[in-house]
Design a protein around this motif. Structure first.
Motif, PDB file in Angstrom:
ATOM      1  N   GLY A 138       4.709   0.289  22.907  1.00  0.00           N
ATOM      2  CA  GLY A 138       3.852   0.742  21.947  1.00  0.00           C
ATOM      3  C   GLY A 138       2.775  -0.103  21.632  1.00  0.00           C
ATOM      4  N   VAL A 139       1.745  -0.403  23.051  1.00  0.00           N
ATOM      5  CA  VAL A 139       0.692  -1.035  22.833  1.00  0.00           C
ATOM      6  C   VAL A 139      -0.366  -0.490  21.784  1.00  0.00           C
ATOM      7  CG1 VAL A 139      -1.280  -2.130  23.886  1.00  0.00           C
ATOM      8  CG2 VAL A 139       1.042  -1.979  24.920  1.00  0.00           C
ATOM      9  N   CYS A 140      -0.332   1.197  21.827  1.00  0.00           N
ATOM     10  CA  CYS A 140      -1.070   1.702  21.095  1.00  0.00           C
ATOM     11  C   CYS A 140      -0.990   1.555  19.635  1.00  0.00           C
ATOM     12  CB  CYS A 140      -1.103   3.314  21.499  1.00  0.00           C
ATOM     13  SG  CYS A 140       0.583   3.845  21.202  1.00  0.00           S
ATOM     14  N   THR A 141       0.389   1.185  19.254  1.00  0.00           N
ATOM     15  CA  THR A 141       0.300   0.630  17.779  1.00  0.00           C
ATOM     16  C   THR A 141      -0.418  -0.414  17.131  1.00  0.00           C
ATOM     17  OG1 THR A 141       2.204  -0.729  18.259  1.00  0.00           O
ATOM     18  CG2 THR A 141       2.548   1.875  17.957  1.00  0.00           C
ATOM     19  N   THR A 194      -3.497  -4.545  37.897  1.00  0.00           N
ATOM     20  CA  THR A 194      -4.879  -4.244  37.460  1.00  0.00           C
ATOM     21  C   THR A 194      -5.716  -5.283  36.836  1.00  0.00           C
ATOM     22  OG1 THR A 194      -4.538  -3.151  35.558  1.00  0.00           O
ATOM     23  CG2 THR A 194      -4.481  -1.916  37.556  1.00  0.00           C
ATOM     24  N   ASP A 195      -6.933  -5.502  36.832  1.00  0.00           N
ATOM     25  CA  ASP A 195      -7.740  -6.565  36.253  1.00  0.00           C
ATOM     26  C   ASP A 195      -8.438  -6.119  34.965  1.00  0.00           C
ATOM     27  OD1 ASP A 195      -9.208  -8.748  35.453  1.00  0.00           O
ATOM     28  OD2 ASP A 195     -10.750  -8.270  36.883  1.00  0.00           O
ATOM     29  N   GLU A 196      -7.738  -5.967  33.790  1.00  0.00           N
ATOM     30  CA  GLU A 196      -8.203  -5.553  32.620  1.00  0.00           C
ATOM     31  C   GLU A 196      -7.389  -6.244  31.558  1.00  0.00           C
ATOM     32  OE1 GLU A 196      -7.066  -1.391  32.008  1.00  0.00           O
ATOM     33  OE2 GLU A 196      -5.644  -1.752  33.533  1.00  0.00           O
ATOM     34  N   PRO A 197      -7.882  -6.146  30.219  1.00  0.00           N
ATOM     35  CA  PRO A 197      -7.222  -6.907  29.209  1.00  0.00           C
ATOM     36  C   PRO A 197      -5.590  -6.500  29.097  1.00  0.00           C
ATOM     37  CG  PRO A 197      -9.312  -6.032  28.544  1.00  0.00           C
ATOM     38  CD  PRO A 197      -9.167  -5.364  29.816  1.00  0.00           C
ATOM     39  N   ARG A 236      -3.754   5.979  28.608  1.00  0.00           N
ATOM     40  CA  ARG A 236      -4.741   5.433  27.736  1.00  0.00           C
ATOM     41  C   ARG A 236      -5.371   4.210  28.232  1.00  0.00           C
ATOM     42  NH1 ARG A 236      -0.979   6.844  22.240  1.00  0.00           N
ATOM     43  NH2 ARG A 236      -1.208   8.902  22.615  1.00  0.00           N
ATOM     44  N   VAL A 237      -6.492   3.843  27.628  1.00  0.00           N
ATOM     45  CA  VAL A 237      -7.248   2.421  28.044  1.00  0.00           C
ATOM     46  C   VAL A 237      -7.242   1.634  26.928  1.00  0.00           C
ATOM     47  CG1 VAL A 237      -9.212   1.607  28.701  1.00  0.00           C
ATOM     48  CG2 VAL A 237      -8.655   3.856  29.378  1.00  0.00           C
ATOM     49  N   ILE A 248      -6.235   1.544  20.873  1.00  0.00           N
ATOM     50  CA  ILE A 248      -5.192   1.156  20.106  1.00  0.00           C
ATOM     51  C   ILE A 248      -5.655   1.646  18.818  1.00  0.00           C
ATOM     52  CG2 ILE A 248      -4.617  -0.968  18.741  1.00  0.00           C
ATOM     53  CD1 ILE A 248      -4.881  -2.611  21.305  1.00  0.00           C
ATOM     54  N   LYS A 249      -4.447   2.414  18.282  1.00  0.00           N
ATOM     55  CA  LYS A 249      -4.624   2.802  16.930  1.00  0.00           C
ATOM     56  C   LYS A 249      -5.505   4.298  16.722  1.00  0.00           C
ATOM     57  CE  LYS A 249      -3.067  -1.146  14.172  1.00  0.00           C
ATOM     58  NZ  LYS A 249      -3.371  -1.920  12.966  1.00  0.00           N
ATOM     59  N   LYS A 250      -5.581   4.860  17.829  1.00  0.00           N
ATOM     60  CA  LYS A 250      -6.642   5.566  17.881  1.00  0.00           C
ATOM     61  C   LYS A 250      -5.814   7.279  18.004  1.00  0.00           C
ATOM     62  CE  LYS A 250     -10.768   4.106  18.171  1.00  0.00           C
ATOM     63  NZ  LYS A 250     -11.395   3.996  19.560  1.00  0.00           N
ATOM     64  N   GLN A 251      -4.546   7.143  18.582  1.00  0.00           N
ATOM     65  CA  GLN A 251      -3.711   8.106  18.603  1.00  0.00           C
ATOM     66  C   GLN A 251      -2.215   7.766  18.343  1.00  0.00           C
ATOM     67  OE1 GLN A 251      -4.939   8.816  22.715  1.00  0.00           O
ATOM     68  NE2 GLN A 251      -4.915  11.193  22.007  1.00  0.00           N
ATOM     69  N   ARG A 252      -1.385   8.998  17.773  1.00  0.00           N
ATOM     70  CA  ARG A 252       0.028   8.529  17.599  1.00  0.00           C
ATOM     71  C   ARG A 252       0.687   8.030  19.218  1.00  0.00           C
ATOM     72  NH1 ARG A 252       1.883  13.729  14.215  1.00  0.00           N
ATOM     73  NH2 ARG A 252       0.714  13.479  12.253  1.00  0.00           N
ATOM     74  N   PRO A 253       1.854   7.303  18.850  1.00  0.00           N
ATOM     75  CA  PRO A 253       2.336   6.818  19.810  1.00  0.00           C
ATOM     76  C   PRO A 253       2.783   8.353  20.801  1.00  0.00           C
ATOM     77  CG  PRO A 253       2.902   5.544  18.201  1.00  0.00           C
ATOM     78  CD  PRO A 253       2.041   6.525  17.670  1.00  0.00           C
TER      79      PRO A 253
END
Length: 614
Positions: free
Chosen positions: A186-189, A116-119, A164-165, A170-175
């Protein structure tokens, strides 16, 4: 299924014609009443083979029965050898595509790997390109291989597969759980930069394209470079990634340079249908998989041979090695045919041990998955029935399995439970419970005899729909003693159904299957073992639950008979009418009097006793 003259009035003519048939090898060509060819087969002895179709009282599999029912006439071609007959058979099948021969269609599409083409790009398996800015790698002819490779890469490099996007979430929810079980970095961390994440994606794509060896070499060089630059945290992550790749390489079967170019073929059957899966390895990696629905089931060795011949009839080439899960009817002749067709060495093998058995198991699992979709069952259920049939020497997996268990407390409240499994699943509407009537003292053999006689007595009466279905397999919760006791009962009743016992160990767990004069171990047939364990646990639950309920009713009935004028029969009338203790407590004096047929004074006394019950 038995073929009769009523099924096909032409059978007398066909028998007479076949009686004069030659014993030479050749090909026979079956035709319907319109003259259309419906089946072509080869024979080492034409007379014996063709006779087997039309013989009086001949028992056929459903597919053969259908074919014979539609045969109006046949032709034959004599050859000098069975091999020449095989070559001619393949040529004629390809020319005429008869209805009852195995016919395959190669209708594969294409699949792609989408980045996919995204960050924070995702790696996905897709069936077609979309008009977007994503990067597409492919096309590949196998959606199975693409899906497996993408799943493996995401797992090894711990890339996120959630919804998740990033960077928005990022850092909006728990892993999620994947992070905690080390399936996601764990990119979300917020602990990974966009640059570092993109580097991991790039490494994953290289892993898909080039395999584990080259990926390990490149990552090792990057790790050493990071250590020299004192980037110890990055070096540690690369070290963990290398370890993940090496661990995955030990068990995964997608990329393995030790596997020669080969096709692996397995066939799965469930009750009356069959399918085949072919897995292809080229250049040390799984490159393709194909599934084929074969229609009605047939004898395994014959089906494997027919499928292999049909499959390679539409292929321009074949690999040097072909691995089969089931031994074909004549492996040497099959191998000779393929060698002459492709003009190079072809080795057909049925692995019995080693890492090649893992490949035939992989093909078998895929065939089971494919057929499970057709019959609405899980792969484990399909495999369990097939393994059980093979272990017991049955021609086909049993559709209906009945299992019986006796439960009692000393010589009181003796009962039995009967459970039914249909296509590997409990069929609770067919469950039955029996109160033992003729046995007065504890004797499991006598109790089981009574239950079996009553069950099949109801079958022959034909009055109860719940007993109308004849099972394909009978299991008894007990060992050889139970089997040897019940076999003569079934013979006397003229019930021809396979009968076995389920043996438990000292911990009350299923250990083996009793045959009457020995035992069959299922330790190497895990799916079958799990199935019979489930059946044995279920019948024990039903029997013991019924026994406990009956014991409670007996205790309750005994309390009611303490009232003068209320005997066992009247107590049973009350229990039958009101079902539960709660319902009985809610009953009025008048209702008790009417049901039990007692006086008003007796009903009042009875009401007082019931109200005092705990």
């Amino acid at each position: 299924m038995y073929i009769t003259d009523d099924d096909n009035p032409r059978l007398p003519f066909l028998r007479d014609k076949t009686s004069k048939l030659t014993t030479s090898p050749g090909v026979y060509i079956m035709k319907d009443k319109s003259g259309k060819i419906i089946y072509i087969g080869k024979a080492k002895n034409l007379h014996n083979r063709v006779t087997s179709y039309f013989r009086r009282g001949q028992d056929h599999l459903p597919k053969v029965w259908k074919m014979v029912s539609n045969v109006n006439d046949y032709e034959f071609i004599v050859t000098d050898s069975e091999f020449e007959a095989l070559v001619l058979e393949c040529s004629l099948i390809k020319l005429h595509t008869p209805k009852y021969n195995i016919l395959l269609k190669d209708d594969k599409g294409y699949s792609y790997i989408r980045v996919t083409d995204e960050p924070y790009p995702r790696i996905q398996a897709v069936l077609q390109k979309s008009d977007d800015s994503a990067e597409y790698i492919g096309p590949y002819t196998s959606s199975f291989a693409v899906k497996q490779a993408v799943e493996e890469a995401n797992k090894v490099f711990r890339l996120p597969t959630c919804t998740r996007v990033f960077p928005r979430d990022i850092k909006k929810q728990r892993p999620c759980l994947n992070f905690h079980i080390k399936r996601c970095m764990g990119v979300c961390t917020g602990n990974f930069s966009e640059e570092e994440y993109r580097a991991a994606v790039k490494q994953a794509i290289e892993y898909i394209k080039n395999g584990s060896e080259m990926s390990v070499e490149k990552l090792t060089a990057e790790m050493e470079r990071a250590a020299e630059d004192l980037e110890f945290e990055l070096a540690a992550r690369l070290r963990d990634r290398i370890a993940a790749i090496q661990k995955a390489a030990e068990s995964q079967k997608i990329i393995d340079r030790t596997i020669p170019d080969c096709d692996i073929i397995a066939i799965s059957q469930n009750v009356d249908i069959a399918c085949a899966s072919v897995i292809m390895y080229r250049g040390g990696r799984l490159t393709d998989k194909a599934d084929y629905f074969l229609g009605d089931r047939a004898e395994p060795a014959q089906m494997m041979e027919e499928f292999v011949l049909s499959y390679y009839a539409m292929k321009d080439d074949a690999p040097k090695t072909i691995l089969l899960e089931e031994e074909p009817s004549d492996i040497e002749m099959l191998q000779q045919y393929l060698r002459e067709k492709y003009d190079h060495a072809v080795y057909v093998n049925v692995p019995k041990k080693g890492h090649l058995v893992q490949l035939t198991t992989l093909a078998k699992n895929n065939a089971n998955e494919f057929i499970s979709v057709r019959v609405g069952r899980t792969r484990r259920e399909v495999a369990g029935l097939e393994e059980l049939a093979r272990a017991l020497g049955m021609e086909k997996p049993p559709r209906f399995i009945e299992c019986y268990d006796i439960s009692n407390l000393a010589s009181t409240n003796m009962v039995a439970g009967m459970v039914v499994f249909e296509n590997g699943r409990p069929c609770k509407k067919r469950y039955k419970k029996f109160s033992i009537k003729t046995v007065l003292e504890q004797n499991d053999y006598a109790c089981m005899t009574e239950v079996i006689e009553r069950r099949f007595g109801e079958y022959f009466k034909g009055e109860d729909e719940g007993f109308a279905q004849l099972p394909d397999l009978i299991l008894l919760d007990g060992g050889n003693g139970h089997v040897n006791t019940i076999k003569p009962v079934l013979e006397r009743l003229k019930v021809s159904v396979p009968l076995y016992g389920l043996v438990k160990d000292d911990h009350h767990r299923t250990r083996a299957i009793a045959t009457g004069d020995g035992e069959i171990s299922l330790l190497k047939s895990r799916a079958a073992f799990n199935l019979v364990t489930q059946i044995q646990d279920e019948v024990h639950r039903v029997a013991i639950t019924y026994q406990k309920a009956k014991r409670k009713r007996s205790t309750f009935s005994l309390e009611l008979t303490k009232v003068r004028g209320v005997g066992e029969k009247k107590a049973q009338k009350l229990i039958t009418a009101f079902k539960t203790k709660e319902a009985l407590k809610k009953a009025s004096v008048e209702e008790l009097r009417a049901v039990a047929g007692i006086s008003e004074d007796t009903a009042k006394e009875l009401k007082n006793i019931i109200d005092e019950m705990s």
